[in-house]
Scaffold this active site. Structure first.
Site: not given
Ligand code: ACO
Length: 315
Positions: A108, A242, A272
């Site tokens: 990215c 980004h 993204n």
């Molecule tokens: N819908 C519903 N529930 C979901 C989803 C979804 N789309 N995705 C995950 N969950 C659930 C999980 O299964 C988990 O359930 P559980 O508690 O029963 O196990 C729960 O939600 C919490 O999951 P987490 O992964 O802990 O959620 P978090 O609050 O961390 O949010 C997220 C996840 C949004 C991905 C966050 O971690 C984030 O924004 N990270 C950065 C990701 C990013 O930006 N990546 C790309 C950057 S690098 C690049 O650009 C290539």
């Protein structure tokens, strides 16, 4: 070096959070508050190379430059249908240029790395005009059965034309190998001699680790440049970050203690789009007439590797 033209292209298919909830156990109520994404543009019948060439043509038109005036094309791309030839070579042919071509895979952060490579070429006196194209289809990297990853991404292409000037004030690149946090693997063609185990794995992500890295790396890169240039965060007119996640953007904004108006975003409608994210945002803001000559812009991006980079430039 200075940017004198920008262009961008998005696929026509729009996928809303509600559409995702038709085949995934997810909802707008989960996705929007955690990511800031409401919908994204996703490739259907488009070819990425066509979108990339179209973004390049738009940037050249914006710059008032002919393709034959280009001395180098740099294309940032993580993956596309072609393993070889390079996407930059395909773009070169499609737009009618004849200069050398170079592809980079800096995830990215590709636009920032491409700017750094271009700047080095200008400083070495090797080029007069450079085209950067960032074209990405991350929707084809994720499993659409994995709700934790596929909801985050959208596709697109963004381009910028650069010519001689002293508008780039500073560039900071960083990398910290963490290959288990964000990766995808594919199986290559078999040979009679391969005995090792190989498997195709769609994009895997340790979301919370990526989140923490993103905030730390982007904040650190921008702070490094501000300090190096003797600038304060207040001196920057626009922060173009980004577009991965609104909460990441807000955390970086909190660190810099700057008002939301300085942080234009399109993550709500684009998701993204990997390295295409920064040049698409740059193009959209430029076409809206947001930047005035002399404005100071800070661009910053992070991605798989981990890898990150920031640039401070005068518009
Ligand atoms: N819908 C519903 N529930 C979901 C989803 C979804 N789309 N995705 C995950 N969950 C659930 C999980 O299964 C988990 O359930 P559980 O508690 O029963 O196990 C729960 O939600 C919490 O999951 P987490 O992964 O802990 O959620 P978090 O609050 O961390 O949010 C997220 C996840 C949004 C991905 C966050 O971690 C984030 O924004 N990270 C950065 C990701 C990013 O930006 N990546 C790309 C950057 S690098 C690049 O650009 C290539």
């Amino acid at each position: 070096m200075k940017i004198i033209g920008t262009g961008s292209v998005l696929p026509k298919k729009i996928v809303t959070n509600d559409m995702l909830s038709e085949f995934l156990d997810t909802s707008d109520a989960w996705i929007y508050p955690r990511t800031g994404i409401k919908y994204r543009h996703v490739i259907s019948d488009e070819k990425l190379e066509d979108m990339a060439a179209e973004a390049a043509r738009k940037a050249l038109e914006d710059a008032g430059m002919k393709p034959e005036e280009l001395d180098l094309i740099i294309c940032s791309n993580v993956v596309n249908e072609y393993i070889t030839p390079s996407l930059s070579c395909i773009i070169q042919g499609a737009i009618g240029a004849s200069c050398p071509c170079l592809d980079i895979n800096c995830a990215c952060a590709g636009f920032i790395y491409a700017l750094d490579i271009a700047e080095s070429h200008f400083q070495a006196g090797k080029v007069k005009n450079v085209l950067i194209v960032c074209a990405e289809e991350p929707s084809r990297m994720t499993s659409w059965k994995d709700r934790s990853v596929c909801v985050l991404f959208g596709d697109g292409a963004g381009a910028a034309v650069l010519t001689a000037g002293d508008n780039i004030k500073g560039i900071k690149l960083s990398a910290a190998s963490a290959t288990d946090k964000l990766y995808q693997k594919r199986v290559l063609e078999p040979t009679p001699y391969i005995t090792k185990e190989e498997e195709s794995i769609p994009l895997q992500m340790k979301g919370q680790d990526v989140f923490k890295f993103a905030v730390k790396a982007s904040s650190g890169d921008i702070k490094f440049l501000l300090d190096k240039l003797g600038l304060k965060a207040d001196d920057v007119n626009w922060y173009l970050l980004h577009q991965a996640n609104m909460r990441i953007i807000n955390s970086i904004r909190d660190f810099l203690d700057q008002p939301a108006e300085k942080f234009p975003t399109n993550v709500e409608s684009h998701g993204n789009s990997s390295s295409a994210s920064c040049p698409i945002l740059l193009d959209e803001c430029s076409k809206k007439g947001m930047f005035k000559p002399g404005d100071i812009l800070a661009l910053s991006a992070f991605g798989a590797g981990f890898i990150s980079g920031a640039v401070i430039l005068e518009w």
